[in-house]
Write a protein that holds these residues in place. Structure first.
Motif, PDB file in Angstrom:
ATOM      1  N   ALA A 216      -3.152  18.074 -26.833  1.00 33.40           N
ATOM      2  CA  ALA A 216      -2.991  20.430 -27.089  1.00 33.40           C
ATOM      3  C   ALA A 216      -1.724  20.802 -26.791  1.00 33.40           C
ATOM      4  N   LEU A 217      -0.575  20.598 -26.606  1.00 30.52           N
ATOM      5  CA  LEU A 217       0.476  21.426 -26.048  1.00 30.52           C
ATOM      6  C   LEU A 217       1.019  20.919 -27.593  1.00 30.52           C
ATOM      7  N   ILE A 218       1.378  20.087 -28.334  1.00 31.08           N
ATOM      8  CA  ILE A 218       1.420  20.294 -29.136  1.00 31.08           C
ATOM      9  C   ILE A 218       0.723  19.717 -30.678  1.00 31.08           C
ATOM     10  N   SER A 219      -0.521  20.302 -30.465  1.00 28.08           N
ATOM     11  CA  SER A 219      -0.681  20.855 -31.216  1.00 28.08           C
ATOM     12  C   SER A 219      -0.340  22.421 -31.773  1.00 28.08           C
ATOM     13  N   ILE A 220      -0.797  23.432 -30.119  1.00 26.95           N
ATOM     14  CA  ILE A 220      -0.928  24.780 -30.413  1.00 26.95           C
ATOM     15  C   ILE A 220       0.477  25.200 -30.733  1.00 26.95           C
ATOM     16  N   ILE A 221       1.763  24.282 -30.395  1.00 24.70           N
ATOM     17  CA  ILE A 221       3.167  24.177 -31.646  1.00 24.70           C
ATOM     18  C   ILE A 221       3.418  24.187 -32.776  1.00 24.70           C
TER      19      ILE A 221
ATOM     20  N   VAL B   2       0.673  -1.298   0.183  1.00 25.17           N
ATOM     21  CA  VAL B   2       0.083  -0.094  -0.017  1.00 25.17           C
ATOM     22  C   VAL B   2       1.056   1.259  -0.375  1.00 25.17           C
ATOM     23  N   ARG B   3       0.392   2.202  -1.301  1.00 24.72           N
ATOM     24  CA  ARG B   3       1.716   3.485  -1.335  1.00 24.72           C
ATOM     25  C   ARG B   3       0.898   4.090  -1.481  1.00 24.72           C
ATOM     26  N   PRO B   4       1.491   5.248  -0.586  1.00 22.31           N
ATOM     27  CA  PRO B   4       1.093   6.147  -0.829  1.00 22.31           C
ATOM     28  C   PRO B   4       1.020   7.728  -2.274  1.00 22.31           C
ATOM     29  N   ALA B   5       0.498   7.989  -2.874  1.00 29.23           N
ATOM     30  CA  ALA B   5       0.941   8.978  -3.679  1.00 29.23           C
ATOM     31  C   ALA B   5       1.366   9.977  -3.720  1.00 29.23           C
ATOM     32  N   SER B   6       2.309   9.785  -2.222  1.00 32.83           N
ATOM     33  CA  SER B   6       3.436  11.286  -1.729  1.00 32.83           C
ATOM     34  C   SER B   6       4.327  10.362  -2.314  1.00 32.83           C
ATOM     35  N   SER B   7       4.096   8.950  -2.333  1.00 32.64           N
ATOM     36  CA  SER B   7       5.845   8.535  -2.933  1.00 32.64           C
ATOM     37  C   SER B   7       6.516   8.821  -4.428  1.00 32.64           C
ATOM     38  N   PRO B   8       7.389   8.504  -3.850  1.00 29.56           N
ATOM     39  CA  PRO B   8       7.665   9.010  -5.713  1.00 29.56           C
ATOM     40  C   PRO B   8       6.873   8.755  -6.667  1.00 29.56           C
ATOM     41  N   LYS B   9       6.888   6.757  -6.154  1.00 31.41           N
ATOM     42  CA  LYS B   9       6.234   6.237  -7.447  1.00 31.41           C
ATOM     43  C   LYS B   9       5.146   7.023  -8.024  1.00 31.41           C
ATOM     44  N   GLY B  10       4.259   7.284  -7.041  1.00 38.02           N
ATOM     45  CA  GLY B  10       2.225   7.634  -7.185  1.00 38.02           C
ATOM     46  C   GLY B  10       2.972   9.133  -7.598  1.00 38.02           C
ATOM     47  N   ALA B  11       3.533   9.996  -7.572  1.00 36.50           N
ATOM     48  CA  ALA B  11       4.006  11.448  -8.241  1.00 36.50           C
ATOM     49  C   ALA B  11       4.491  11.323  -9.032  1.00 36.50           C
ATOM     50  N   GLN B  12       4.937  10.312  -9.372  1.00 40.53           N
ATOM     51  CA  GLN B  12       5.588  10.458 -11.041  1.00 40.53           C
ATOM     52  C   GLN B  12       4.258   9.841 -12.110  1.00 40.53           C
ATOM     53  N   LEU B  13       3.400   8.539 -11.264  1.00 41.03           N
ATOM     54  CA  LEU B  13       2.529   8.063 -12.245  1.00 41.03           C
ATOM     55  C   LEU B  13       1.564   9.784 -12.488  1.00 41.03           C
ATOM     56  N   ASN B  14       1.307  10.203 -11.664  1.00 42.55           N
ATOM     57  CA  ASN B  14       0.283  11.372 -11.798  1.00 42.55           C
ATOM     58  C   ASN B  14       0.412  12.287 -12.899  1.00 42.55           C
ATOM     59  N   LEU B  15       2.036  12.535 -12.348  1.00 45.05           N
ATOM     60  CA  LEU B  15       2.853  13.164 -13.331  1.00 45.05           C
ATOM     61  C   LEU B  15       2.791  13.404 -14.868  1.00 45.05           C
ATOM     62  N   LEU B  16       2.447  11.902 -15.247  1.00 44.40           N
ATOM     63  CA  LEU B  16       2.846  11.324 -16.429  1.00 44.40           C
ATOM     64  C   LEU B  16       1.995  10.934 -17.266  1.00 44.40           C
ATOM     65  N   ARG B  17       0.371  10.768 -16.405  1.00 44.65           N
ATOM     66  CA  ARG B  17      -0.731  10.688 -17.041  1.00 44.65           C
ATOM     67  C   ARG B  17      -1.341  12.598 -17.235  1.00 44.65           C
ATOM     68  N   TYR B  18      -1.004  12.999 -16.516  1.00 41.70           N
ATOM     69  CA  TYR B  18      -1.525  14.732 -16.913  1.00 41.70           C
ATOM     70  C   TYR B  18      -0.327  15.127 -18.074  1.00 41.70           C
ATOM     71  N   LEU B  19       0.844  14.627 -18.094  1.00 41.41           N
ATOM     72  CA  LEU B  19       1.514  14.931 -19.153  1.00 41.41           C
ATOM     73  C   LEU B  19       0.563  14.354 -21.169  1.00 41.41           C
ATOM     74  N   ARG B  20       0.133  13.019 -20.127  1.00 36.63           N
ATOM     75  CA  ARG B  20      -0.447  12.403 -21.481  1.00 36.63           C
ATOM     76  C   ARG B  20      -1.458  13.051 -21.459  1.00 36.63           C
ATOM     77  N   GLN B  21      -2.247  13.972 -20.582  1.00 35.36           N
ATOM     78  CA  GLN B  21      -3.508  13.935 -21.005  1.00 35.36           C
ATOM     79  C   GLN B  21      -3.535  15.880 -21.759  1.00 35.36           C
ATOM     80  N   LEU B  22      -2.113  15.890 -21.596  1.00 35.55           N
ATOM     81  CA  LEU B  22      -2.346  17.826 -21.920  1.00 35.55           C
ATOM     82  C   LEU B  22      -1.292  17.819 -23.319  1.00 35.55           C
ATOM     83  N   GLY B  23      -1.085  16.293 -23.509  1.00 38.05           N
ATOM     84  CA  GLY B  23       0.066  16.206 -24.680  1.00 38.05           C
ATOM     85  C   GLY B  23      -0.340  16.884 -26.091  1.00 38.05           C
TER      86      GLY B  23
END
Lengths: 329, 255
Positions: free
Chosen positions: A30-35, A7-28
């Motif tokens: 839009a960002l690439i299209s704008i550029i 049971v790992r809290p989200a604040s652990s490195p792996k949890g945070a990394q997963l969050n960031l990845l998910r976020y980037l994939r979601q915004l990627g």
């Protein structure tokens, strides 16, 4: 591996990394299209990448971004608001008539316009939760009602002659950025905070994810939806006020099609029309993408009628991409 | 010696949906630390009974007592405040929200910033509070920020059970908790149920699986056509007898 380490809290490195990845994939996307679009339009027309044009884009994006903020909340509940454009028009007329015809103080007129927006949104919410009308039909009805009232208010003629203090909402600037963009920015930051850090935001996503589950854990789904649609109405009204300042006039055809821009912005930004997903930052990027597209095609000398066609294609394409994303998830 | 009052006592419960009489007389009682299995054929009224106890539906008639006090208003909030937690058959999870958000849904921990106006969710505190509960129940899960949609069936069941247990409930009801699970996961959930009862929680389990029922329950209450037809001590009854009561081939004795 023992149970405790499983049971790992989200604040652990792996949890945070997963969050960031998910976020980037979601915004990627839009960002690439704008550029890509910015590069293409800059090559097509040297004027595109200038302060004057970015100032113009900042003005335009603030209106679509404001609507996208309201739309994000509505879409997150698995609803949709296609009445935004005509509520914008109705509140634009309300505000201008009160100032020009009835000589109300600017702030009071703006407040009244926001109240009209809230009332329109509340009626939509009421139709949805009490009369069991699907959001699409409820807002389609409001689209017709608000547009009709906007046209009725002056028999279809525009209103000019707004005071400079009012026009400053669009013409004034702070740190080189137009006031209206600051307004959009502040509203977006508040909305992002509410969506991510408050119970209101959590319930919004919960209802969109599974309304029945939300009800069973004791969430008052009806009351929450009434709030969402009322607030979305207020945001549409705020956009109406800004629109009047931007065009120096109020006309019943103001904001025509703007709901399409905001829906496209939300979906491009990672929101799902099936509910439960959506971020303000994503929708903001989506709004920027739509604005750059609109502005760039104009500067490239493409007919504004073609622009409408592109808008339609982008909306359908964005929803198609949403479907692909859901399948991959 | 005084006999302790049951945590939950229901008598003569009836429920009509329009012209359909879903319940026509359900009697049920559960004591602290006791596992009562609620069994019956499809349409016997098990799920409706659970929905009424959990406040999702209101009864048309009948009497419901919780810890000796009659319950007169029915809402999920009232039930939750009384200490009644339910793990629904469909689990009632929000797929797009992460594990922590689901565990605390409807009961989020918040810090007041401006009284009456603004409170902020305490994400970290909610995680920290769920960790010992998950550990105590021996539940293994991926990082708590994982959306529930990407969990396996057993993990989703575990999240739903953990959500029920998080608030030290007096009564936990589980509707078909093992129906969608494999052998190993089923064993885990059954252990979980025994574990809950040993902590003094009253447990009601709905199940179609009589083997499971005989493994975990102290009493077996049989519903048929919306009414209680039998109430057995598990140790004093044979599976055949329970099946007979379920199908109505023989009226069971009421303990």
């Amino acid at each position: 591996m023992n149970d405790s380490s499983a049971v790992r809290p989200a604040s652990s490195p792996k949890g945070a990394q997963l969050n960031l990845l998910r976020y980037l994939r979601q915004l990627g996307f839009a960002l690439i299209s704008i550029i890509v679009l910015v590069v293409i339009f800059s090559l097509l027309n040297g004027r595109f990448f200038s302060y004057a044009n970015w100032y113009h884009i900042a003005q335009q994006v603030s209106m679509i971004a404001l609507l996208a903020v309201g739309q994000t909340f509505v879409v997150a509940t698995a609803g949709i608001d296609i009445s935004q454009g005509s509520v914008l028009a109705l509140t634009a007329m309300t505000c201008a008539i009160l100032i020009v015809t009835f000589h109300w103080p600017v702030l009071l007129a703006i407040l009244a316009a926001l109240l009209v927006g809230a009332a329109a949104g509340w009626l939509v919410g009421f139709s949805i939760v009490r009369l069991n009308v699907p959001p699409f039909i409820a807002t389609l009805g409001m689209l017709a009602i608000a547009l009709g009232l906007a046209l009725l208010s002056t028999d279809g003629t525009p209103i000019f002659g707004l005071p400079q203090s009012f026009l400053n909402i669009s013409e004034g600037r702070f740190l080189g950025i137009p006031h209206m963009a600051w307004i959009a920015l502040v509203v977006a930051v508040i909305a992002a905070f509410v969506l991510n850090k408050t119970r209101f935001g959590r319930y919004t996503l919960a209802i969109g994810s599974n309304a029945e589950s939300a009800r069973r854990v004791g969430i008052n789904v009806s009351a929450h939806l009434l709030w969402i649609y009322s607030l979305a109405g207020v945001v549409s009204a705020l956009t109406g006020v800004v629109y009047v300042a931007y065009t120096s006039a109020a006309q019943p055809t103001a904001g025509n099609n703007y709901e399409l821009y905001s829906i496209a912005a939300v979906v491009i930004g990672g929101g799902s029309l099936f509910g439960g997903v959506g971020t303000i930052l994503g929708s903001f990027l989506g709004a920027l993408l739509m604005t750059v597209l609109k502005n760039g095609t104009q500067l490239a000398g493409i007919s504004p009628y073609v622009e409408e066609v592109i808008l339609g294609v982008v909306v359908i394409g964005a929803v198609y991409i949403d479907n692909l994303r859901r399948r991959l998830r | 010696m005084t006999v302790e009052a049951p945590v939950l006592r229901i008598s003569g419960l009836q429920k009509r949906f329009g012209a359909v009489q879903a319940l026509r007389g359900v009697d049920l009682s559960v004591h602290a630390g006791e596992v009562v299995a609620l069994v019956g054929d499809n349409g016997a009224g098990k799920s409706t009974t659970v929905k009424i106890i959990s406040g999702v539906e209101s009864p048309s008639e009948g009497h419901l007592e919780f810890q000796g006090h009659p319950v007169t208003t029915f809402s999920p909030k009232v039930a939750s405040d009384l200490g009644i937690q339910t793990v629904f058959q469909d689990l009632a999870l929000c797929d797009n929200l992460d594990i922590t958000a689901n565990l605390f849904l409807g009961r989020e921990l918040r810090r007041t910033v401006i009284p009456g106006v603004l409170s902020v969710l305490l994400g970290l505190e909610m995680e920290q509070r769920s960790l010992p509960v998950l550990r105590r129940l021996g539940i293994r899960l991926p990082p708590l920020s994982t959306p529930v949609a990407s969990l396996s069936g057993g993990q989703r069941q575990a999240v739903a059970v953990a959500r029920a247990v998080l608030w030290n409930p007096k009564l936990v009801m589980l509707d078909e908790p093992t129906a969608a699970l494999g052998v190993a996961q089923t064993r885990l959930v059954l252990e979980l149920i025994t574990n809950l009862a040993s902590q003094g929680i009253a447990v009601v389990v709905i199940s179609h699986n009589l083997a499971d029922v005989f493994k975990v329950s102290h009493r077996i209450v049989v519903l048929r056509l919306g009414a209680t037809v039998a109430d057995y001590r598990t140790s004093e009854v044979e599976p055949d007898e329970v099946v007979a009561a379920i199908t109505g081939s023989r009226e069971g004795a009421r303990a």
